[in-house]
Design an enzyme around this catalytic site. Sequence first.
Site, mmCIF file in Angstrom:
data_model
loop_
_atom_site.group_PDB
_atom_site.id
_atom_site.type_symbol
_atom_site.label_atom_id
_atom_site.label_comp_id
_atom_site.label_asym_id
_atom_site.label_seq_id
_atom_site.Cartn_x
_atom_site.Cartn_y
_atom_site.Cartn_z
ATOM 1 N N GLU A 63 -11.813 -10.257 -5.702
ATOM 2 C CA GLU A 63 -10.064 -10.636 -5.305
ATOM 3 C C GLU A 63 -9.689 -11.244 -4.609
ATOM 4 O OE1 GLU A 63 -9.240 -6.944 -2.754
ATOM 5 O OE2 GLU A 63 -10.627 -7.201 -1.223
ATOM 6 N N ARG B 137 -10.082 3.867 -1.367
ATOM 7 C CA ARG B 137 -10.264 3.419 0.049
ATOM 8 C C ARG B 137 -10.417 4.328 1.268
ATOM 9 N NH1 ARG B 137 -5.417 1.882 -3.950
ATOM 10 N NH2 ARG B 137 -6.043 -0.485 -3.727
ATOM 11 N N ARG C 34 2.227 -10.159 -0.912
ATOM 12 C CA ARG C 34 2.057 -9.182 -1.898
ATOM 13 C C ARG C 34 3.364 -8.467 -1.246
ATOM 14 N NH1 ARG C 34 -3.907 -5.941 -1.298
ATOM 15 N NH2 ARG C 34 -2.342 -3.937 -1.952
ATOM 16 N N CYS D 111 -10.117 -2.392 -10.080
ATOM 17 C CA CYS D 111 -9.375 -1.144 -9.524
ATOM 18 C C CYS D 111 -7.568 -1.697 -8.591
ATOM 19 C CB CYS D 111 -10.285 -0.646 -8.066
ATOM 20 S SG CYS D 111 -11.183 -2.210 -7.489
ATOM 21 N N ASN E 155 -4.555 -6.732 -7.187
ATOM 22 C CA ASN E 155 -3.488 -6.823 -6.401
ATOM 23 C C ASN E 155 -3.710 -7.783 -4.928
ATOM 24 O OD1 ASN E 155 -3.181 -4.525 -6.941
ATOM 25 N ND2 ASN E 155 -3.555 -3.287 -5.142
ATOM 26 N N ASP E 156 -4.848 -8.203 -4.563
ATOM 27 C CA ASP E 156 -5.130 -9.621 -3.771
ATOM 28 C C ASP E 156 -5.238 -10.585 -4.328
ATOM 29 O OD1 ASP E 156 -4.638 -8.548 -0.606
ATOM 30 O OD2 ASP E 156 -6.647 -7.126 -0.871
ATOM 31 N N HIS F 147 0.763 -0.542 0.483
ATOM 32 C CA HIS F 147 -0.489 0.198 0.092
ATOM 33 C C HIS F 147 0.648 1.323 -0.196
ATOM 34 C CE1 HIS F 147 -3.726 -2.656 0.435
ATOM 35 N NE2 HIS F 147 -3.763 -1.559 0.020
HETATM 36 C C1 PEP Z 1 -7.158 -5.101 -4.929
HETATM 37 O O1 PEP Z 1 -6.697 -6.021 -3.558
HETATM 38 O O2 PEP Z 1 -6.903 -4.865 -6.304
HETATM 39 C C2 PEP Z 1 -7.359 -3.507 -3.938
HETATM 40 C C3 PEP Z 1 -7.161 -2.896 -5.041
HETATM 41 O O3 PEP Z 1 -7.484 -3.339 -2.774
HETATM 42 P P1 PEP Z 1 -6.441 -2.884 -1.998
HETATM 43 O O4 PEP Z 1 -5.037 -3.032 -2.966
HETATM 44 O O5 PEP Z 1 -7.020 -1.933 -1.148
HETATM 45 O O6 PEP Z 1 -6.416 -3.844 -1.242
HETATM 46 MG MG MG Z 2 -7.252 -5.705 -2.047
#
Ligand code: PEP
Ligand code: MG
Length: 544
Positions: A435, A301, A469, A506, A458-459, A194
């Site tokens: 996710e 977020r 990650r 996203c 991402n997740d 993040h």
């Molecule tokens: C994701 O997981 O892709 C996402 C957009 O949420 P975050 O990165 O805040 O976990």
């Molecule tokens: Mg996420």
Amino acid sequence: MIEKFSGKKFSGKTVYSGTAMGKVMVLHNSQAQVRRTKIEDTEHEVERVQLAINETISQLAGLYEKALKEVGESSAAIFEVHQMMLEDDDYLDAIYHMIRTETVNAEYAVAMTGDNFAEMFAGMDDEYMRARAADVKDISARLIRNLSGQEGMDFDSMEPSVIVADDLSPSETVQMDKDKILAFVTVHGSTNSHTAILARMMSIPALIGVSMDLNEIQTGMNVIVDGAAGEVIFEPTESQCSEAEKKIEEEKEKLRLLQELKGKENETSDGRKINIYANIGSVADLGYVLENDAGGIGLFRSEFLYLGREDFPTEEEQFQAYKQVVQTMAGKKVIIRTLDIGADKQVDYFNLGKEDNPALGYRAIRICLKQPDIFKTQLRALFRAAVYGNISIMYPMIISVEEVKKIYDIVGEVEDELKKEEIPYNIPEQGIMIETPAAVMISDELAELVDFFSIGTNDLTQYTLAIDRQNQKLEDFYNPHHKALLRMIRIVVENAHKCGKWAGICGELGADTELTEEFVNMGVDELSVAPSMILKVREKVRAM
Ligand code: PEP
Ligand code: MG
């Protein structure tokens, strides 16, 4: 010491490209800095603690006065509580006792006592006392900074600088004054963390995984960060400086050319369109959204409202933040994700406790369903703000149909409350983040229940590839273009469309211009990306 750095380069992994040149500001992590050392003169250490306490109390008194003027008495009160805690006999006796019996240095005794007290508070039944765990950690950290002569970040007097640190947590990053940061350079960190996401959000050149010795780098050194080359140069030579200046000018020119795409459609030459929205973490990011001509906000977020503070944001505070975002976006869609705390986004006052696998742990919607009071406060604020503009809500980390049904029950309860209290509200469009692999596999059933999907790559990547990650060691194994992931995205989009729902992306992959064409061909309806990437993605779509 500085001479030996003359023009010395270190390599790292680029999180956000771009060139920056300026002075170094070394940000020490006070907890990580504390080392245990044996000392002879215990009474001298006790005296050092006493002096540091006096200094800390007078700093806190100053902070109280400043906060009183700027944010009012109730928010300032915390600094009074901290002063009282610093005078607490149990806390002080524990520190002095440890110095005398274990013959250890003051910093170590304060750090250990702080940890012990925080753990004790966190285990108490009383909610108020549990919340004091964060305070005792905070005062201990401040005390250690004063003992070791380290200064905290003073953004008011700081000139724009390149932040050099071991690692940065999301809560540290979110508190920084973005106008004062030229670049980030860290020893640790991963590209999908993040903190990396925040750097992209702020369009700040950032390098991670730079193996430099922080004890040798000094605040005030000259530095060049070359994001494109993945290099940082300390005490650069004249020719390195003029090369960097040239690059900075070229980058400005490229940016200027991109500006010409403002106001243009995200449309391919054969007439296919896609929405390009922005990801944000706070109200302060709205400037970047407008500057880059986003069609809307695809991911707010909201958990960043909860980070870097001492206690939960109230319903009113949240309402004001959400309202400001929708009003500023003036009718454009604003998708607000409900609280996604946990894993790397830790907040002391939530007292989440230690977990062996926090990424697989108590986080996001799981916290909201287990602690519905926290969830309801946020939902009330969201439904109230929805009266002022085009809000959509989405829920993170969904793995089952049952979870969505439970959410709808809670939404129904909140609606009843607002109706009874005669408070104006609106129940907006509700979607979920896809996710987890589980959500992908049942996306046909989920599509029937919700208004839209937003794919959190991402997740989804971390859970599909079983790659943490946050883990820097796994960067070489991490393949964001993995076939499994691209197939999953296709499945999700198809299942959404079969039900007449829309699907967007996203996660960070949405901004990967190597994939833009593939996403458009798959029929992805929306890409929500860091504001700095909007015009680059638009350029790609228009070139198709
Ligand atoms: C994701 O997981 O892709 C996402 C957009 O949420 P975050 O990165 O805040 O976990
Ligand atoms: Mg996420």
